[in-house]
Design a protein around this motif. Sequence first.
Motif, PDB file in Angstrom:
ATOM      1  N   ALA A  78      80.041 115.971  -0.420  1.00  0.00           N
ATOM      2  CA  ALA A  78      79.893 117.260  -0.413  1.00  0.00           C
ATOM      3  C   ALA A  78      81.018 117.526   0.989  1.00  0.00           C
ATOM      4  CB  ALA A  78      78.700 118.380  -0.232  1.00  0.00           C
ATOM      5  N   ASN A  79      80.808 117.085   1.926  1.00  0.00           N
ATOM      6  CA  ASN A  79      81.365 117.294   3.036  1.00  0.00           C
ATOM      7  C   ASN A  79      82.852 116.743   3.162  1.00  0.00           C
ATOM      8  OD1 ASN A  79      79.742 118.634   5.143  1.00  0.00           O
ATOM      9  ND2 ASN A  79      78.311 116.666   5.138  1.00  0.00           N
ATOM     10  N   ALA A  80      82.994 115.724   2.329  1.00  0.00           N
ATOM     11  CA  ALA A  80      84.441 115.198   2.123  1.00  0.00           C
ATOM     12  C   ALA A  80      85.341 116.156   1.235  1.00  0.00           C
ATOM     13  CB  ALA A  80      84.351 113.964   1.599  1.00  0.00           C
ATOM     14  N   VAL A  81      84.712 116.465   0.223  1.00  0.00           N
ATOM     15  CA  VAL A  81      85.217 117.750  -1.009  1.00  0.00           C
ATOM     16  C   VAL A  81      85.602 118.918  -0.057  1.00  0.00           C
ATOM     17  CG1 VAL A  81      84.999 119.062  -2.715  1.00  0.00           C
ATOM     18  CG2 VAL A  81      84.150 116.465  -2.845  1.00  0.00           C
ATOM     19  N   ALA A  82      85.049 119.460   0.820  1.00  0.00           N
ATOM     20  CA  ALA A  82      85.145 120.651   1.552  1.00  0.00           C
ATOM     21  C   ALA A  82      86.386 120.377   2.433  1.00  0.00           C
ATOM     22  CB  ALA A  82      83.928 121.376   2.304  1.00  0.00           C
ATOM     23  N   MET A  83      86.315 119.390   3.015  1.00  0.00           N
ATOM     24  CA  MET A  83      87.671 118.994   4.109  1.00  0.00           C
ATOM     25  C   MET A  83      88.696 118.726   3.244  1.00  0.00           C
ATOM     26  SD  MET A  83      86.480 118.806   7.278  1.00  0.00           S
ATOM     27  CE  MET A  83      87.241 117.880   8.455  1.00  0.00           C
ATOM     28  N   GLU A  84      88.763 118.090   2.070  1.00  0.00           N
ATOM     29  CA  GLU A  84      90.036 118.014   1.090  1.00  0.00           C
ATOM     30  C   GLU A  84      90.366 119.122   0.836  1.00  0.00           C
ATOM     31  OE1 GLU A  84      89.933 116.102  -2.819  1.00  0.00           O
ATOM     32  OE2 GLU A  84      90.446 114.512  -1.623  1.00  0.00           O
ATOM     33  N   ILE A  85      89.602 120.118   0.410  1.00  0.00           N
ATOM     34  CA  ILE A  85      90.202 121.300  -0.319  1.00  0.00           C
ATOM     35  C   ILE A  85      90.789 122.192   0.946  1.00  0.00           C
ATOM     36  CG2 ILE A  85      89.462 123.658  -1.285  1.00  0.00           C
ATOM     37  CD1 ILE A  85      87.149 122.108  -2.617  1.00  0.00           C
ATOM     38  N   GLY A  86      90.149 121.971   2.027  1.00  0.00           N
ATOM     39  CA  GLY A  86      90.677 122.959   2.962  1.00  0.00           C
ATOM     40  C   GLY A  86      91.943 122.313   3.735  1.00  0.00           C
ATOM     41  N   GLU A  87      92.210 121.072   3.846  1.00  0.00           N
ATOM     42  CA  GLU A  87      93.431 120.339   4.358  1.00  0.00           C
ATOM     43  C   GLU A  87      94.662 120.306   3.555  1.00  0.00           C
ATOM     44  OE1 GLU A  87      94.929 116.241   6.183  1.00  0.00           O
ATOM     45  OE2 GLU A  87      92.865 116.111   5.254  1.00  0.00           O
ATOM     46  N   GLY A 105      74.795 120.282   6.129  1.00  0.00           N
ATOM     47  CA  GLY A 105      74.227 119.808   7.351  1.00  0.00           C
ATOM     48  C   GLY A 105      73.124 118.972   7.329  1.00  0.00           C
ATOM     49  N   SER A 106      72.536 118.652   6.201  1.00  0.00           N
ATOM     50  CA  SER A 106      71.849 117.643   6.097  1.00  0.00           C
ATOM     51  C   SER A 106      71.990 116.149   5.667  1.00  0.00           C
ATOM     52  CB  SER A 106      70.331 118.201   4.995  1.00  0.00           C
ATOM     53  OG  SER A 106      71.142 118.184   3.920  1.00  0.00           O
ATOM     54  N   ASP A 107      73.150 115.859   5.788  1.00  0.00           N
ATOM     55  CA  ASP A 107      73.915 114.699   5.139  1.00  0.00           C
ATOM     56  C   ASP A 107      73.381 113.610   6.354  1.00  0.00           C
ATOM     57  OD1 ASP A 107      75.177 112.548   4.761  1.00  0.00           O
ATOM     58  OD2 ASP A 107      77.115 113.651   4.393  1.00  0.00           O
ATOM     59  N   THR A 147      61.280 114.293   4.774  1.00  0.00           N
ATOM     60  CA  THR A 147      61.975 113.070   4.935  1.00  0.00           C
ATOM     61  C   THR A 147      63.104 113.051   5.770  1.00  0.00           C
ATOM     62  OG1 THR A 147      63.365 113.301   2.832  1.00  0.00           O
ATOM     63  CG2 THR A 147      61.441 111.946   2.802  1.00  0.00           C
ATOM     64  N   GLY A 148      63.341 114.420   6.434  1.00  0.00           N
ATOM     65  CA  GLY A 148      64.557 114.607   7.526  1.00  0.00           C
ATOM     66  C   GLY A 148      65.607 115.192   6.992  1.00  0.00           C
ATOM     67  N   MET A 149      65.586 115.450   5.526  1.00  0.00           N
ATOM     68  CA  MET A 149      66.894 116.261   5.094  1.00  0.00           C
ATOM     69  C   MET A 149      66.680 117.603   4.374  1.00  0.00           C
ATOM     70  SD  MET A 149      68.023 112.720   2.846  1.00  0.00           S
ATOM     71  CE  MET A 149      66.400 112.173   2.339  1.00  0.00           C
ATOM     72  N   GLY A 150      65.956 118.393   5.158  1.00  0.00           N
ATOM     73  CA  GLY A 150      65.648 119.645   4.755  1.00  0.00           C
ATOM     74  C   GLY A 150      66.608 120.795   5.521  1.00  0.00           C
TER      75      GLY A 150
END
Length: 285
Positions: A78-87, A105-107, A147-150
């Motif tokens: 998800a984070n890579a996709v958003a950055m790619e669309i932006g760039e 944010g929970s990645d 599990t720390g991903m919430g």
Amino acid sequence: MPNQWTGKGNPYTRAEVRARMQATLDSQKAIIAAGAGTGISAKFIEKGGADLIIIYNSGRFRMAGHGSTAGLMAYGDANAVAMEIGEFEVLPVVEEIPVICGVHGSDPRRRMWHHLLKVKDMGFSGINNFPTHCIVDGHFRRVLEETGMGFQKEVEMVRLASKMDLFSIVYVATPDDARHMAEAGADAIIAHVGTTVGGSIGVTDASCSMDEAVERTQQIIDAAKEVRSDIFFLAHGGPINTPDDVRLVLERTNVQGFVGASSLERMGVEESLTELTRKFKSLAR
């Protein structure tokens, strides 16, 4: 102020984005933020006068003909996709309005402070917490939290963004979520009342009623205001889909604007392409 290198457009400071939103309200207009999954969407959303553009990974799925919920699934980074669309698609074509980056944010694989520095360096003017785990409930939500991903990881991400002078416009689904985001320094809170109804891939039975959407939206606003009074409030999702729906929510709550992703980008494409194709096909020889 404009970009120091080009003299126009992104990135804007946190204070500048807030000032633009306040100027919209001062002119007696609702704040309109729109999701863009492609450059062509962003270009014409800007031409239509939106106040903000938000890039979500779900925009890529939406514009590929799939439900926005695909953005919550393990169908890509998800984070890579958003950055790619932006760039490569949105930031090169947007002339003037602020562009906001969706951040998962929970990645757990990322040092979030490091990723936010990349977001800022890319030229985004702020962040949004999408994909968001605030709209996940039940047993799976409890597993994510334990599990720390919430959702708390998203709150921590917003706290970091505030320290970095990044504007933050965030999704919340409950009053408690709103309080946590207000304490973390969120600039704008979006009351998320569910997946958008309508169109070819919107929900039907999985949505709430308009009365429920109105009540939940106001409860979220009231909760955040207990913490801070300088937050902007927007509505999103569920039965809040058309301009008439938004007008109703504006009248019945203290919300100041609307965030449309499927409602603007997907619905616009579905309706206009269908109608235009029909007009072409009605031609006779």
